[in-house]
Write a protein that holds these residues in place. Structure first.
Motif, PDB file in Angstrom:
ATOM      1  N   MET A 200     -17.204  94.934  62.221  1.00  0.00           N
ATOM      2  CA  MET A 200     -18.053  93.798  61.866  1.00  0.00           C
ATOM      3  C   MET A 200     -17.475  92.499  62.398  1.00  0.00           C
ATOM      4  SD  MET A 200     -17.060  93.719  57.799  1.00  0.00           S
ATOM      5  CE  MET A 200     -18.018  92.277  57.357  1.00  0.00           C
ATOM      6  N   THR A 201     -18.279  91.454  62.351  1.00  0.00           N
ATOM      7  CA  THR A 201     -17.775  90.120  62.655  1.00  0.00           C
ATOM      8  C   THR A 201     -17.310  89.498  61.347  1.00  0.00           C
ATOM      9  OG1 THR A 201     -19.817  88.927  62.168  1.00  0.00           O
ATOM     10  CG2 THR A 201     -19.599  89.830  64.399  1.00  0.00           C
ATOM     11  N   SER A 202     -16.611  88.394  61.429  1.00  0.00           N
ATOM     12  CA  SER A 202     -16.395  87.586  60.237  1.00  0.00           C
ATOM     13  C   SER A 202     -17.753  87.089  59.780  1.00  0.00           C
ATOM     14  CB  SER A 202     -15.508  86.382  60.561  1.00  0.00           C
ATOM     15  OG  SER A 202     -14.184  86.789  60.755  1.00  0.00           O
TER      16      SER A 202
ATOM     17  N   GLU B   4     -21.609  81.801  67.777  1.00  0.00           N
ATOM     18  CA  GLU B   4     -22.238  82.880  68.545  1.00  0.00           C
ATOM     19  C   GLU B   4     -23.758  82.894  68.366  1.00  0.00           C
ATOM     20  OE1 GLU B   4     -19.512  83.257  66.747  1.00  0.00           O
ATOM     21  OE2 GLU B   4     -18.056  84.500  67.808  1.00  0.00           O
TER      22      GLU B   4
ATOM     23  N   LEU C 163     -23.231  87.882  68.345  1.00  0.00           N
ATOM     24  CA  LEU C 163     -22.733  88.446  67.083  1.00  0.00           C
ATOM     25  C   LEU C 163     -22.895  89.968  67.106  1.00  0.00           C
ATOM     26  CD1 LEU C 163     -24.213  85.923  64.463  1.00  0.00           C
ATOM     27  CD2 LEU C 163     -21.776  86.287  64.939  1.00  0.00           C
TER      28      LEU C 163
ATOM     29  N   GLN D 185     -20.273  91.571  69.344  1.00  0.00           N
ATOM     30  CA  GLN D 185     -18.917  91.610  68.771  1.00  0.00           C
ATOM     31  C   GLN D 185     -18.774  92.756  67.779  1.00  0.00           C
ATOM     32  OE1 GLN D 185     -16.529  90.024  69.953  1.00  0.00           O
ATOM     33  NE2 GLN D 185     -16.988  87.895  70.464  1.00  0.00           N
TER      34      GLN D 185
ATOM     35  N   VAL E 103     -16.523  96.223  68.651  1.00  0.00           N
ATOM     36  CA  VAL E 103     -15.347  96.533  67.838  1.00  0.00           C
ATOM     37  C   VAL E 103     -15.534  97.900  67.154  1.00  0.00           C
ATOM     38  CG1 VAL E 103     -15.934  95.422  65.612  1.00  0.00           C
ATOM     39  CG2 VAL E 103     -13.609  95.299  66.485  1.00  0.00           C
TER      40      VAL E 103
ATOM     41  N   TRP F   2     -14.241 102.797  55.171  1.00  0.00           N
ATOM     42  CA  TRP F   2     -12.816 102.443  55.118  1.00  0.00           C
ATOM     43  C   TRP F   2     -12.173 102.934  53.827  1.00  0.00           C
ATOM     44  CZ3 TRP F   2     -15.010  97.239  56.984  1.00  0.00           C
ATOM     45  CH2 TRP F   2     -15.079  97.220  58.395  1.00  0.00           C
TER      46      TRP F   2
ATOM     47  N   GLU G 124      -8.340 103.233  54.399  1.00  0.00           N
ATOM     48  CA  GLU G 124      -8.015 102.187  55.377  1.00  0.00           C
ATOM     49  C   GLU G 124      -8.394 100.792  54.890  1.00  0.00           C
ATOM     50  OE1 GLU G 124     -10.206 103.432  58.827  1.00  0.00           O
ATOM     51  OE2 GLU G 124      -8.749 104.984  59.368  1.00  0.00           O
TER      52      GLU G 124
ATOM     53  N   GLY H 253      -6.870  98.628  53.157  1.00  0.00           N
ATOM     54  CA  GLY H 253      -5.805  97.633  52.987  1.00  0.00           C
ATOM     55  C   GLY H 253      -5.604  97.236  51.533  1.00  0.00           C
TER      56      GLY H 253
ATOM     57  N   MET I  74      -0.160  97.921  52.022  1.00  0.00           N
ATOM     58  CA  MET I  74      -0.870  98.861  52.900  1.00  0.00           C
ATOM     59  C   MET I  74      -1.498  98.088  54.069  1.00  0.00           C
ATOM     60  SD  MET I  74      -3.923 101.472  51.893  1.00  0.00           S
ATOM     61  CE  MET I  74      -3.073 102.084  50.446  1.00  0.00           C
ATOM     62  N   GLU I  75      -1.446  98.662  55.199  1.00  0.00           N
ATOM     63  CA  GLU I  75      -1.982  97.967  56.365  1.00  0.00           C
ATOM     64  C   GLU I  75      -3.509  97.959  56.346  1.00  0.00           C
ATOM     65  OE1 GLU I  75      -2.076  97.987  61.182  1.00  0.00           O
ATOM     66  OE2 GLU I  75      -1.363  99.772  60.121  1.00  0.00           O
ATOM     67  N   ASP I  76      -4.056  96.799  56.634  1.00  0.00           N
ATOM     68  CA  ASP I  76      -5.505  96.676  56.692  1.00  0.00           C
ATOM     69  C   ASP I  76      -5.948  96.991  58.114  1.00  0.00           C
ATOM     70  OD1 ASP I  76      -8.155  95.895  56.439  1.00  0.00           O
ATOM     71  OD2 ASP I  76      -7.598  94.406  54.939  1.00  0.00           O
ATOM     72  N   THR I  77      -6.669  98.094  58.263  1.00  0.00           N
ATOM     73  CA  THR I  77      -7.032  98.508  59.620  1.00  0.00           C
ATOM     74  C   THR I  77      -8.477  98.166  59.952  1.00  0.00           C
ATOM     75  OG1 THR I  77      -7.491 100.665  58.705  1.00  0.00           O
ATOM     76  CG2 THR I  77      -5.378 100.387  59.803  1.00  0.00           C
ATOM     77  N   ILE I  78      -9.070  97.349  59.070  1.00  0.00           N
ATOM     78  CA  ILE I  78     -10.465  96.961  59.279  1.00  0.00           C
ATOM     79  C   ILE I  78     -10.643  96.255  60.618  1.00  0.00           C
ATOM     80  CG2 ILE I  78     -12.192  95.314  58.510  1.00  0.00           C
ATOM     81  CD1 ILE I  78     -11.786  96.092  55.804  1.00  0.00           C
ATOM     82  N   LYS I  79     -11.723  96.610  61.280  1.00  0.00           N
ATOM     83  CA  LYS I  79     -11.982  96.016  62.579  1.00  0.00           C
ATOM     84  C   LYS I  79     -12.945  94.837  62.450  1.00  0.00           C
ATOM     85  CE  LYS I  79      -9.596  99.255  64.672  1.00  0.00           C
ATOM     86  NZ  LYS I  79      -8.800  99.714  63.544  1.00  0.00           N
ATOM     87  N   VAL I  80     -12.426  93.656  62.720  1.00  0.00           N
ATOM     88  CA  VAL I  80     -13.257  92.454  62.662  1.00  0.00           C
ATOM     89  C   VAL I  80     -13.097  91.704  63.967  1.00  0.00           C
ATOM     90  CG1 VAL I  80     -13.674  90.258  61.474  1.00  0.00           C
ATOM     91  CG2 VAL I  80     -12.962  92.261  60.158  1.00  0.00           C
ATOM     92  N   ALA I  81     -14.213  91.282  64.569  1.00  0.00           N
ATOM     93  CA  ALA I  81     -14.145  90.458  65.773  1.00  0.00           C
ATOM     94  C   ALA I  81     -15.321  89.502  65.781  1.00  0.00           C
ATOM     95  CB  ALA I  81     -14.193  91.334  67.028  1.00  0.00           C
ATOM     96  N   GLY I  82     -15.091  88.304  66.282  1.00  0.00           N
ATOM     97  CA  GLY I  82     -16.181  87.332  66.398  1.00  0.00           C
ATOM     98  C   GLY I  82     -16.608  86.779  65.057  1.00  0.00           C
ATOM     99  N   GLY I  83     -17.636  85.928  65.103  1.00  0.00           N
ATOM    100  CA  GLY I  83     -18.042  85.214  63.906  1.00  0.00           C
ATOM    101  C   GLY I  83     -17.227  83.936  63.841  1.00  0.00           C
TER     102      GLY I  83
END
Ligand SMILES: [Zn+2]
Ligand SMILES: [Zn+2]
Lengths: 160, 386, 171
Positions: free
Chosen positions: B12-14, B21, B26, B29, B33, B349, B354, B356, C1-10
């Motif tokens: 996802m994006t933030s 964007e 958006l 991205q 990912v 997740w 995963e 976190g 714990m490691e955060d493996t979430i994938k975040v890009a952009g925004g």
């Protein structure tokens, strides 16, 4: 009776119309990550930029942040100055206004091929007889102080 | 014969109040990912199922067509789904069909929303969802229907505004640990109750924000999923339902559409006692009361007992049934369609361990996500397990 | 714990980014209007409202008396041709006190809040509510279950619209 007249009647005609009640909303669009840079170059330097995907061998105009075919990220190094000339890919004479009314003078809209991209813009400073698919054209910019970072910073393309 | 379908990647994006964007960017991205997360390229993707809520927000009529290349849809079978706020999870159901049917082995599900384009405020564009003849002359606004529903729900069970605020506090607290969240501040029950009164009983902090963002998941058939990962998350059940659009003529205290959709999904997943067999829940929470309302519809809490359970910590991250560990719409943000898909990303997740700092303890093996929309009448539900 | 979430952009923009003019923006508005056919059933509903009456349709199978009236029962999926007048009184099923206009601008200090409600109309089937407004009432006094009655516009001002009823007031 025109359809608009009919609509302005009330329930006798089985229509309900809020009439004068406006719905004053609008949209505002950011240029985006690629657009921000593209329009900056247009505004400040009078340059048109594309972005080239090395893998696919395609140069997109206007520049983008990704290749839609292979989905590679197009980076800083992939930006290319594609010059301000292109060719007429196709064109049309627009004789009606946006709402369908008559237009005093037709305008000429064209799809202009620059590198592998097609830019939609006006043709100007030319006669109808000069129009020809394949003909080279060149961007004519507004004076720098009038440019705002918009596609309108290019006034039109002029046939060469 | 339906095939098994797995989620093999998510991204996802933030979520932000106003993104630089474009909607296309958006989408790109989030999609990119997601592909990277499972080591795939666009060549490995057979089809696209994408979603975006009202075109009016982005201000792009046929926003689905506009978005398509950002979703990886160039020259691929691509189909958009739209059920208002329900879109984000409905798009996953929609993608599930593509793979379960046997027609495709992989399907990218991408949802995007850019609400900041709408001025003066995204809310204004909702005027047009009301019946044009029997409701719009009253100059309704979107908040009315939520306020009316919330009031009815609270009245029915004797809940207070403080009770509802507990959800906002909890979800926003969870959201602080989400790397894509648009918030960075903790709130208290007092903050929520004392925030600006918008439409009694709805105060400003009872409501999720206006946001821009995108989220995606990659679905795969069993054969492909087993090749790609040791930890596929299976879609075990899907369900959806729409109640009548005459919204004022059904009793608003119980979400019957959610009940119907959930039962469909549980039946498919072979779940008899959802409150025991579900280990993590992501009910749709655009407003705090809605999370509780939906938990009841999802059969995860007895009607009228939900606040008691909430106060007992039952729905906390370390409780018996963690609710919205992501932070939900209240805690991460609410780019409408993307927010629903974000909930499915979260379950992916969580089930893979995963998540976190937000990780639900005890290796949750089964989760449910739900979204809601249209004229308060649709629910889409996805049950996942590993 | 490691955060493996994938975040890009925004990439978030601030109000200052916008005000500074550094961010290129394009504005547009649709500038268009709509008009709607009222349809068969609602047309009769509106015509009756103009006469100061509320009319419903009744399904002969499930026996629901439905508001707004409709040409078909959406539950039984059969046509409804039985018209039936109902009262202009009812009870408040739920209500809100709204301080925000439709476009999210705030209602001013000297304006009154809007008082939307779902009102179950007497004579229609149980739970058969319509959305309308409350008036002539102190917002603090409104209660779910309260009995209310329609306040009509003067006959000369009625146009065949849901707002021919100005609002509902407590009985
Ligand atoms: Zn490429
Ligand atoms: Zn019936």
């Amino acid at each position: 009776m025109g359809i608009l007249e009919r609509n302005s009647r009330n329930i006798d005609n089985r229509c309900w119309n809020p009439g004068i009640k406006a719905f004053p909303v609008k949209n505002v669009y950011t240029a985006g990550v690629a657009g921000q840079r593209f329009f900056e170059e247009l505004k400040e330097n009078g340059k048109i930029y594309g972005s080239k995907c090395e893998k696919c061998g395609l140069t997109y105009v206007p520049a983008r942040i990704y290749c839609e075919k292979c989905f590679d990220h197009l980076l800083e190094k992939d930006w290319v100055d594609v010059g301000i000339e292109g060719t007429i890919y196709s064109y049309t004479l627009v004789c009606k206004t946006k709402s369908g009314g008559p237009k005093e003078k037709p305008s000429i809209m064209a799809a202009i091929r620059i590198a592998d991209g097609l830019l939609i813009h006006r043709l100007g400073d030319c006669r109808e007889e000069e129009l020809e698919i394949g003909r080279p054209v060149k961007a004519e910019f507004k004076p720098k102080q009038d440019r705002t970072g918009s596609i309108e910073d290019i006034m039109h393309f002029k046939p060469l | 014969m339906m095939r098994k379908v797995a989620i093999v990647g998510a991204g996802m994006t933030s979520f932000v109040r106003r993104a630089l964007e474009t909607p296309k960017e958006l989408s790109y991205q989030a999609t990119k990912v997601t592909l990277d997360s499972c080591g795939l390229t666009l060549d490995d993707v057979d089809c696209i199922a994408h979603g975006t809520a009202p075109d009016a927000f982005d201000g792009l009529h046929q926003n689905g067509e506009y978005m398509v290349d950002g979703c990886g849809g160039w020259n691929k079978p691509t189909m958009r789904v739209y059920v208002g706020g329900g879109t984000g999870i409905h798009a996953v159901v929609h993608g599930w069909h593509h793979v379960a049917s046997g027609l495709f082995d992989t399907c990218l599900v991408v949802c995007e929303e850019k609400m900041s384009s709408a001025l003066p405020h995204a809310q204004a564009f909702f005027l047009t969802i009301f019946d044009s003849i029997t409701e719009r002359p009253l100059e309704p606004n979107l908040l009315w229907i939520f306020a009316l529903e919330m009031n009815r729900y609270m009245e029915r069970y004797g809940y207070t505004k403080e009770d509802m605020a507990l959800v906002a506090v909890k979800n926003k607290q969870n959201g602080l640990k989400h790397p894509a969240s648009q918030f960075s501040e903790k709130v208290t029950v007092e903050d929520v109750v004392n925030s600006e009164m918008m439409a009694y009983p709805v105060s400003r902090l009872d409501v999720s924000p206006v946001s821009d963002g995108a989220a995606a998941v990659l679905l795969a058939s069993e054969r492909v999923a087993r090749r790609l990962t040791d930890k596929p998350v299976w879609i075990e059940g899907v369900g959806w339902s729409l109640d009548t659009a005459y919204w004022a003529t059904r009793d608003l205290y119980y979400p019957r559409y959610t009940d119907t959709a959930a039962r469909m999904a549980y039946d498919m997943a072979g779940i008899r006692e959802p409150d025991k067999e579900i280990h993590v829940a992501e009910p749709y929470d655009p407003f705090d009361y809605k999370a509780l309302h939906h938990l009841e519809g999802l059969q995860l809490s007895p009607r009228g007992k939900t606040v008691e359970l909430l106060r007992d910590g039952h729905f906390d991250i370390d409780g018996n049934l963690p609710m919205c560990p992501s932070g939900g719409l209240l805690g991460v943000g609410n780019p409408i369609a993307a927010a629903g898909t974000m909930k499915v990303c979260e379950l992916f997740w969580q089930l893979r361990g995963e998540a976190g700092q937000r990780q639900v303890p005890g290796n949750p093996r089964r989760g449910v996500a739900q979204s809601w929309g249209d004229l308060m009448q649709v629910s889409s539900v996805v049950v996942v397990g590993n | 714990m490691e955060d493996t979430i994938k975040v890009a952009g925004g990439t978030g923009l601030t109000a200052d980014d916008i005000k500074s003019g550094k961010i290129f923006l394009t504005e547009d508005s649709l500038d268009c209007a709509y008009a709607w056919d009222t349809g068969v059933a609602v047309n009769r509903y509106l015509a009756e409202l103009k006469q100061g009456k509320i009319i419903a349709t009744r399904c002969k199978k499930c026996k629901r008396t439905m508001l707004p009236p409709r040409l078909f029962c959406e539950l039984c999926f059969i046509p409804c041709s039985n018209w039936q007048y109902v009262q202009d009184t009812g009870i408040v099923n739920t209500f809100s006190i709204c301080h925000v206009h439709w476009d999210a601008t705030r209602i001013g200090k000297d304006e009154k809040p809007h008082l939307p409600a779902v009102i179950e109309i007497d004579g229609a089937s149980e739970g058969m509510g319509i959305m309308h407004l409350l008036g002539e009432v102190d917002p603090e006094e409104i209660k779910i279950g309260m009995q209310v009655k329609a306040v009509w516009k003067p006959e000369a001002e009625r146009t065949g619209s849901i707002i021919d009823i100005k609002y509902f007031k407590p009985l």
